[in-house]
Design a protein around this motif. Sequence first.
Motif, short mmCIF file in Angstrom:
data_model
loop_
_atom_site.label_atom_id
_atom_site.label_comp_id
_atom_site.label_asym_id
_atom_site.label_seq_id
_atom_site.Cartn_x
_atom_site.Cartn_y
_atom_site.Cartn_z
N HIS A 1 0.39 -7.59 5.95
CA HIS A 1 1.77 -8.08 5.81
C HIS A 1 2.38 -8.32 7.19
O HIS A 1 2.66 -7.38 7.93
CB HIS A 1 2.60 -7.04 5.04
CG HIS A 1 3.99 -7.48 4.67
ND1 HIS A 1 4.43 -7.49 3.36
CD2 HIS A 1 5.03 -7.93 5.42
CE1 HIS A 1 5.68 -7.92 3.33
NE2 HIS A 1 6.08 -8.18 4.56
N HIS B 1 4.76 -11.58 9.62
CA HIS B 1 5.59 -12.79 9.55
C HIS B 1 5.39 -13.63 10.81
O HIS B 1 6.30 -13.80 11.62
CB HIS B 1 7.06 -12.40 9.41
CG HIS B 1 7.35 -11.56 8.21
ND1 HIS B 1 7.41 -12.09 6.94
CD2 HIS B 1 7.57 -10.23 8.06
CE1 HIS B 1 7.65 -11.12 6.05
NE2 HIS B 1 7.76 -9.98 6.71
N GLU C 1 7.34 -11.94 -0.21
CA GLU C 1 7.78 -10.69 -0.74
C GLU C 1 9.02 -10.87 -1.60
O GLU C 1 9.88 -11.69 -1.31
CB GLU C 1 8.04 -9.69 0.38
CG GLU C 1 8.93 -10.18 1.52
CD GLU C 1 8.99 -9.13 2.63
OE1 GLU C 1 8.59 -9.46 3.75
OE2 GLU C 1 9.43 -7.99 2.39
N HIS D 1 5.33 -2.58 -0.32
CA HIS D 1 5.06 -2.73 1.10
C HIS D 1 6.07 -1.92 1.91
O HIS D 1 7.13 -1.55 1.39
CB HIS D 1 5.03 -4.22 1.47
CG HIS D 1 6.22 -4.70 2.22
ND1 HIS D 1 6.25 -4.72 3.59
CD2 HIS D 1 7.41 -5.15 1.80
CE1 HIS D 1 7.43 -5.18 3.97
NE2 HIS D 1 8.16 -5.45 2.92
N ASP E 1 4.02 -5.70 9.56
CA ASP E 1 5.34 -6.28 9.29
C ASP E 1 5.89 -6.94 10.57
O ASP E 1 7.10 -7.04 10.76
CB ASP E 1 6.34 -5.26 8.73
CG ASP E 1 7.38 -5.88 7.80
OD1 ASP E 1 7.26 -7.09 7.47
OD2 ASP E 1 8.34 -5.19 7.42
ZN LIG Z 1 8.09 -8.23 5.49
#
Ligand SMILES: [Zn+2]
Length: 256
Positions: free
Chosen positions: A7, A9, A93, A153, A203
């Motif tokens: 996970h 970005h 998400e 998550h 993350d």
């Molecule tokens: Zn996230």
Amino acid sequence: MKYFDTHCHLDFQQFEIDRDYVIKRAKQENVEYILNVGTGIESSRKVIEISEKYDFIYASCGIHPLDVSDYKIEDLKEIEKLVRNKKVIAIGETGLDYYYSKENKEKQKDFFIAQVEIAGKYNLPLIIHQRESKNDLIEIIERIKLPEKIVFHCFGGDIELAQYCKEKNFYISFTGILTFKNAKNVKEVVKIYPIEKIMVETDAPFLTPHPFRGKRNEPFMVKYIIQEIKNLKNMEKVDDIIFNNSLKFFNLGGDG
Ligand SMILES: [Zn+2]
């Protein structure tokens, strides 16, 4: 050692100047898979675009609870179109976030339920974001039909929610928060949760693990989270188990 950052970005503007370098560095540090997670429609398009450039990067499409204010529920039709791309391996998400936004609870719920349905329809794993919304989230989970695979998550330090997830056979994934000295409760969750249901994620660009705290987070830092799990579980082969859990969860040729 092989790692899977489940996970992050990388579509965010924090990576605009050096995205290719960040990806290259991840690969050099044995990150064999990266799942880039969309937070809105533009973001979902962008994570697909990145996944098409690199064979070890995959995409998840969805609208984040904190972004629902930018959209109408019909806009999820666009997400449905995007998920037909073969690099899209999850939905999310999605979820509920009452920490930053409690004025639009009902809208967040509608978007969550609709995305659960999309995951079910396309038989894709679902990535859930939860912050200070446990009771409402559980209430919904108990009354609707769920997809087969669910991960909570960025799991926080809520033992009660961890017990619930354990009973339901959900996966949970840990971020750099786990490496913080004051993260006592989340460390307790690691100790009680079955290793077969644990994944890790950066993350990135957020939640940078110790010893890089204060800097921008990147996928290569995922190993510091695994190291902390190793210490807490006091177990052999934690790296391999977590890597295989992730392959299995995202249907990428694991043992089931
Ligand atoms: Zn996230």
